[in-house]
Motif scaffolding. Structure first.
Motif, mmCIF file in Angstrom:
data_model
loop_
_atom_site.group_PDB
_atom_site.id
_atom_site.type_symbol
_atom_site.label_atom_id
_atom_site.label_comp_id
_atom_site.label_asym_id
_atom_site.label_seq_id
_atom_site.Cartn_x
_atom_site.Cartn_y
_atom_site.Cartn_z
ATOM 1 N N ASP A 25 -11.115 1.270 2.734
ATOM 2 C CA ASP A 25 -9.781 0.661 2.787
ATOM 3 C C ASP A 25 -9.312 0.235 1.398
ATOM 4 O OD1 ASP A 25 -9.677 1.035 5.523
ATOM 5 O OD2 ASP A 25 -10.331 -1.018 5.990
ATOM 6 N N ALA A 26 -10.211 -0.335 0.615
ATOM 7 C CA ALA A 26 -9.853 -0.735 -0.750
ATOM 8 C C ALA A 26 -9.541 0.484 -1.615
ATOM 9 C CB ALA A 26 -10.985 -1.542 -1.374
ATOM 10 N N MET A 27 -10.325 1.541 -1.445
ATOM 11 C CA MET A 27 -10.066 2.765 -2.221
ATOM 12 C C MET A 27 -8.731 3.384 -1.824
ATOM 13 S SD MET A 27 -13.864 4.461 -2.319
ATOM 14 C CE MET A 27 -13.223 6.074 -2.650
ATOM 15 N N GLU A 28 -8.389 3.328 -0.562
ATOM 16 C CA GLU A 28 -7.106 3.870 -0.105
ATOM 17 C C GLU A 28 -5.946 3.114 -0.741
ATOM 18 O OE1 GLU A 28 -4.719 4.537 4.107
ATOM 19 O OE2 GLU A 28 -6.842 4.068 4.123
ATOM 20 N N ALA A 29 -6.056 1.800 -0.817
ATOM 21 C CA ALA A 29 -5.010 0.997 -1.458
ATOM 22 C C ALA A 29 -4.917 1.333 -2.946
ATOM 23 C CB ALA A 29 -5.299 -0.484 -1.265
ATOM 24 N N ASP A 30 -6.066 1.504 -3.607
ATOM 25 C CA ASP A 30 -6.056 1.861 -5.030
ATOM 26 C C ASP A 30 -5.429 3.232 -5.255
ATOM 27 O OD1 ASP A 30 -7.259 -0.530 -5.676
ATOM 28 O OD2 ASP A 30 -9.282 0.322 -5.786
ATOM 29 N N ILE A 31 -5.715 4.175 -4.385
ATOM 30 C CA ILE A 31 -5.149 5.514 -4.524
ATOM 31 C C ILE A 31 -3.635 5.474 -4.348
ATOM 32 C CG2 ILE A 31 -5.020 7.775 -3.395
ATOM 33 C CD1 ILE A 31 -8.061 7.558 -2.984
ATOM 34 N N LYS A 32 -3.160 4.659 -3.413
ATOM 35 C CA LYS A 32 -1.709 4.526 -3.228
ATOM 36 C C LYS A 32 -1.050 3.940 -4.476
ATOM 37 C CE LYS A 32 -1.614 4.295 1.766
ATOM 38 N NZ LYS A 32 -1.307 3.508 2.961
ATOM 39 N N LYS A 33 -1.725 2.954 -5.097
ATOM 40 C CA LYS A 33 -1.188 2.373 -6.333
ATOM 41 C C LYS A 33 -1.153 3.415 -7.449
ATOM 42 C CE LYS A 33 -2.759 -2.341 -5.437
ATOM 43 N NZ LYS A 33 -3.727 -3.375 -5.853
#
Length: 68
Positions: free
Chosen positions: A24-32
């Motif tokens: 979930d944290a990686m998904e948020a970072d990828i979106k950023k």
């Protein structure tokens, strides 16, 4: 019939929960990162436009000054 060790099962459940949080944290970072890439793409096109206008102006001025 009960070959599942409750302690090992609990460790596996904990590991899966930790991995889900990391994903979930990686998904948020990828979106950023994607948002940053899209913004930089827009600024690249703006810079190309400014460079084109500056090049046209310089060409026009050199044509005026060096016209024979």
């Amino acid at each position: 019939m009960s070959d599942i060790d409750p302690i090992e099962y609990g460790k596996l459940v904990n590991s899966v929960e930790n991995l889900e949080r990391k994903v979930d944290a990686m998904e948020a970072d990828i979106k950023k990162l994607l948002a940053m890439a899209e913004r930089s793409k827009g600024s690249l096109w703006a810079l190309m436009g400014v460079a084109s206008v500056a090049g046209a102006f310089i060409s026009y001025m050199t044509d005026i000054f060096f016209r024979k």
